[in-house]
Design an enzyme around this catalytic site. Structure first.
Site, short mmCIF file in Angstrom:
data_model
loop_
_atom_site.label_atom_id
_atom_site.label_comp_id
_atom_site.label_asym_id
_atom_site.label_seq_id
_atom_site.Cartn_x
_atom_site.Cartn_y
_atom_site.Cartn_z
N GLU A 256 0.90 -1.15 0.00
CA GLU A 256 0.00 0.00 0.00
C GLU A 256 0.93 1.19 0.00
O GLU A 256 1.55 1.50 1.02
CB GLU A 256 -0.83 0.03 1.29
CG GLU A 256 -1.70 -1.19 1.50
CD GLU A 256 -2.88 -1.20 0.57
OE1 GLU A 256 -3.37 -0.12 0.21
OE2 GLU A 256 -3.29 -2.30 0.17
N CYS A 295 -2.66 8.64 3.27
CA CYS A 295 -2.39 8.09 1.94
C CYS A 295 -3.57 8.30 1.02
O CYS A 295 -3.44 8.25 -0.19
CB CYS A 295 -2.09 6.61 2.07
SG CYS A 295 -3.36 5.75 3.00
P1 NAP Z 1 8.63 4.71 4.30
O1 NAP Z 1 9.82 5.50 4.55
O2 NAP Z 1 8.54 3.92 3.07
O3 NAP Z 1 8.42 3.81 5.58
C1 NAP Z 1 7.34 2.92 5.69
C2 NAP Z 1 7.73 1.77 6.60
O4 NAP Z 1 8.77 1.02 5.99
C3 NAP Z 1 8.27 2.20 7.95
O5 NAP Z 1 7.83 1.29 8.93
C4 NAP Z 1 9.76 2.10 7.77
O6 NAP Z 1 10.42 1.90 8.98
C5 NAP Z 1 9.85 0.88 6.91
N1 NAP Z 1 11.08 0.75 6.18
C6 NAP Z 1 11.77 1.71 5.52
N2 NAP Z 1 12.85 1.19 4.94
C7 NAP Z 1 12.85 -0.13 5.23
C8 NAP Z 1 13.71 -1.21 4.92
N3 NAP Z 1 14.80 -1.04 4.18
N4 NAP Z 1 13.42 -2.43 5.41
C9 NAP Z 1 12.31 -2.63 6.15
N5 NAP Z 1 11.47 -1.65 6.49
C10 NAP Z 1 11.71 -0.41 6.02
O7 NAP Z 1 7.34 5.62 4.28
P2 NAP Z 1 6.98 6.80 5.27
O8 NAP Z 1 7.69 8.00 4.77
O9 NAP Z 1 7.16 6.37 6.67
O10 NAP Z 1 5.44 6.90 5.02
C11 NAP Z 1 4.88 7.86 4.20
C12 NAP Z 1 4.48 7.26 2.88
O11 NAP Z 1 3.59 6.16 3.10
C13 NAP Z 1 3.71 8.23 2.03
O12 NAP Z 1 4.27 8.22 0.76
C14 NAP Z 1 2.30 7.70 2.02
O13 NAP Z 1 1.59 7.99 0.85
C15 NAP Z 1 2.48 6.25 2.25
N6 NAP Z 1 1.32 5.68 2.92
C16 NAP Z 1 0.54 4.81 2.25
C17 NAP Z 1 -0.56 4.27 2.87
C18 NAP Z 1 -1.46 3.30 2.17
O14 NAP Z 1 -2.31 2.69 2.82
N7 NAP Z 1 -1.34 3.11 0.90
C19 NAP Z 1 -0.86 4.59 4.19
C20 NAP Z 1 -0.04 5.48 4.84
C21 NAP Z 1 1.05 6.01 4.19
P3 NAP Z 1 11.33 3.06 9.64
O15 NAP Z 1 10.39 4.14 10.02
O16 NAP Z 1 11.93 2.38 10.79
O17 NAP Z 1 12.29 3.47 8.57
#
Ligand code: NAP
Length: 682
Positions: A256, A295
């Site tokens: 997602e 999101c």
């Molecule tokens: P992100 O940087 O991709 O992080 C999302 C999750 O992935 C976090 O728990 C992060 O943990 C983890 N993560 C990052 N790198 C990783 C790796 N190499 N290995 C394992 N886990 C890893 O996204 P964000 O900036 O936190 O979230 C914002 C984004 O999420 C926005 O673009 C938004 O549109 C999207 N979003 C989508 C939805 C949906 O339902 N489609 C819902 C909410 C948000 P850490 O924090 O520990 O790095």
């Protein structure tokens, strides 16, 4: 500040190092520290598979559903505490209710779906029995069984409660243990949530584990029986789904990701009209709830070209009424972003977006705040942009994950469909219109790019749950940029955690495997009428054969008079003969079903409490005056209902006539009492 602990292999693990600081979004103070140092990721997965999985698989769907309900009630008692803690993430009380109550609502919803739509059993059948041979001795059936691994659930920072719960509920109901990994920034809220869950003792040990901090070498230990449910940015999704172990072992991966959701105002709108107001109100709500960190928020707002100026003005006037500041202050409508880092990201994205148009409302660099320091807290102004050239690339490509939207004009339905598709796949889109033809064209045109579409008119607006709210009964996800995944959607989300297998066997063997009677399988005509048997005493295959019963013309006429159903095929010989299906007057289908009931029912008070419906009813051969009916009723599926003194019994009914041909086939659904009512409370 003590670092957050992870809950792994049955205990709370304190990290081996001091961890990295997490900051209050409003004050900038340190809230907690985070690290997963010292967690043995391989052992954690193994624990879920070895301890959590078997404990869950022992429970039926209904038992798991009952536990979800208890858990929801337990969390509801503690929600104030979660609201309080969420203030530190920048969330207002309204935002937290969305997150906390929304998450608890998902548990309740899955509990109810599980009890109503899944059997009180551990196996779920998909579709009917497929005959595979002419003689009826070889059949096929699709069935679902829970995967034997762990559902690794990686969440984004914006919904620290709803995020984990919307993933846990379907996995738990499926019988698969969860390993939750919250995003660092708001992990202290999820950690408290998991503490509340573990402390309640409601879930079986191993059903839920938590990792605070990085996932270390977790992915190296995944197997084909595990799955990954990821929510976050498209770039992280791409990185994780191309992990060599995920690729090599075909690990199920659901993403997602971010999406540039749109809202479209129909051409029927007039300034100050109801649809116009609905559109503007929804746009401002979506921009400001959770400070736009949703999101599902509206990033692109398309309006008929002639209305662009008026929509911009009306939206700006509404935005001007939004008070930004400390979420603890009741006058504040919009709190802070989750972190200063997040604010930097939003400002960076805004720079790119502003190059494509002009600012209608807000200042990306400055905002007036109430009850907090605008610089120490991660505050940002809502920013509404106007992009007069909708062909510019930026608004269709750049996501500012904050209170930011771009208004753009369109001139035809065709053009707006094409513009919506330039988001390359979205979670949700809205069409605000009172024009059914426009709604049809736009919905059918944009549906291939969307997971969910909301059509808002004055009627729907009375009860609309809103553009931005994913609902547990509807799918959440979207193609392309939105991640290509799908979550929730009621039982659909449960099945993502199970494997579908086509089983081929003889009817008797299939019955033995599924615990159901399968057509073609052995029938047992018992001495005692099956309606006199309590739930515990009934067996699949228990049968009553009753008849024959002659159907006379007088029966048909009596039924026609009595019910008023004087359709010509029952009453007029000549007209009936002219019908391509009949050779003369025929009995009513409902008469056949009624006569069959008269044959198989045992009339005296007994364990059968009620008939609650028929399913799959088909009339196969006409019944003419003088035909003789026989009914064979066989117990097909016996489902004790969790916590109730009765259960559901599905019977196979086959009504035949003197030449052996089936005239009607259907399932009869009844409620049957338990003999031992003490087990009802188990
Ligand atoms: P992100 O940087 O991709 O992080 C999302 C999750 O992935 C976090 O728990 C992060 O943990 C983890 N993560 C990052 N790198 C990783 C790796 N190499 N290995 C394992 N886990 C890893 O996204 P964000 O900036 O936190 O979230 C914002 C984004 O999420 C926005 O673009 C938004 O549109 C999207 N979003 C989508 C939805 C949906 O339902 N489609 C819902 C909410 C948000 P850490 O924090 O520990 O790095």
């Amino acid at each position: 500040m003590a670092p957050l602990s992870s809950y792994v292999t049955g205990s709370w693990h304190v990290p081996d190092d001091e961890g990295a600081p997490l900051h209050d979004a409003v004050t900038g103070e340190e809230v907690a520290r985070i690290s997963s140092a010292g967690v043995d990721f391989g052992a954690t997965l193994q624990y879920g598979r070895r301890v959590g999985g078997p404990a869950l698989r022992e429970l039926t769907f209904h038992r798991r559903a009952a536990l979800l309900k208890s858990l929801a009630s337990h969390l509801r008692e503690h929600r104030e505490e979660l609201y309080e803690l969420s203030l530190r993430t920048g969330a207002t009380l309204g935002d937290s209710k969305f997150d906390v109550d929304g998450g608890i609502g998902v548990l309740f919803s899955y509990s109810s779906k599980g009890r109503r739509e899944l059997p009180n059993d551990t196996v779920h059948l998909d579709g009917g029995v497929e005959p595979l041979g002419k003689g009826g001795s070889f059949v096929g059936q699709h069935l679902y069984t829970p995967m034997r691994g762990v559902a690794v659930q990686i969440n984004a920072f914006n919904f620290p409660v709803w995020g984990p719960l919307e993933k846990l509920a379907p996995a738990f109901l499926a019988g698969m243990p969860s390993l939750v990994k919250p995003a660092g920034q708001t992990a202290y809220v999820t950690a408290r949530l998991v503490e509340l869950i573990v402390g309640s003792g409601i879930l079986p040990e191993g059903a839920l584990q938590l990792i605070c901090g990085s996932t270390g070498d977790l992915f190296e230990h995944l197997t084909e029986q595990d799955l990954v449910a990821f929510t976050g940015s498209a770039s992280t999704a791409q990185k994780l789904r191309t992990h060599p172990v995920v690729a090599a072992r075909s690990v199920r991966f659901n993403a997602e990701a971010d999406s540039l959701n749109c809202s479209i105002l129909g051409p029927d709108a007039v300034p100050g009209g109801q649809e116009f107001d609905l559109f503007v109100k929804q746009l401002v709500t979506e921009m400001t709830v959770k400070a736009g960190q949703k999101c599902t928020a509206i990033r692109r707002a398309f309006v008929p070209a002639a209305l662009l100026g008026e929509v911009a003005e009306a939206a700006a006037a509404r935005l001007a009424k939004v008070t930004v500041g400390n979420p603890a202050d009741p006058s504040v409508r919009m709190g802070a972003l989750a972190s200063l880092g997040q604010r930097e990201e939003v400002r960076r994205a805004l720079k790119a977006l502003i190059a494509a148009g002009s600012v209608v409302y807000g200042d990306p660099e400055r905002v007036e705040v109430v009850g907090a320091d605008a610089e120490r807290g991660a505050f940002v102004s809502p920013v509404l942009l106007r992009v007069d050239d909708p062909d510019r690339a930026e608004p269709h490509e750049v996501e500012a994950f904050g209170p930011v939207s771009a208004l753009m004009p369109y001139t035809s339905a065709e053009q707006v469909i094409e513009l919506a598709a330039r988001g390359q796949g979205s979670l949700v889109g809205s069409v605000v219109t009172g024009d059914g033809a426009f709604a049809r064209e736009v919905v059918l045109g944009t549906a291939p790019w969307h997971g969910r579409l909301l059509v808002l008119d004055t009627e729907a607006a009375k009860e609309s749950t809103g553009h931005g709210s994913p609902l547990p009964v509807l799918v959440h996800g979207g193609p392309g940029r939105a991640g290509g995944g799908e979550e929730m959607g009621g039982v659909r989300g449960v099945l993502h955690h199970m494997n579908r297998t086509a089983v081929q066997a003889s009817p008797a063997m299939l019955g033995a495997i599924t615990g159901r009677w399968v057509p073609g399988g052995e029938r047992t005509v018992t001495e005692v009428h099956p309606f006199r048997k309590h739930l515990e005493d009934l067996r699949p295959g228990d049968t009553v054969i009753a008849g024959p019963r002659r159907v006379g013309l007088e029966d048909i006429e009596h039924f026609a008079e009595f019910t008023g159903d004087k359709f010509y095929a029952h009453m007029d010989e000549e007209a009936a003969r002219a019908n391509p299906f009949f050779d003369g007057r025929v009995a009513h289908g409902y008469l056949i079903v009624s006569l069959a009931a008269g044959l198989f029912v045992d009339p005296d008070p007994g364990p059968v409490l009620a008939n609650y419906g028929l399913e799959n009813l088909r009339f196969l051969t006409p019944v003419y005056p003088g035909d003789e009916l026989t009914v064979t009723l066989t117990a097909k599926q016996i489902d004790p209902r969790e916590g109730a003194p009765y259960g559901e019994v599905r019977w196979d009914a086959d009504v035949t006539k003197q030449d052996g041909s089936s005239v009607a086939k259907y399932d009869v659904l009844t409620l049957v009492a338990r003999r031992d009512t003490s087990s009802a409370s188990s």
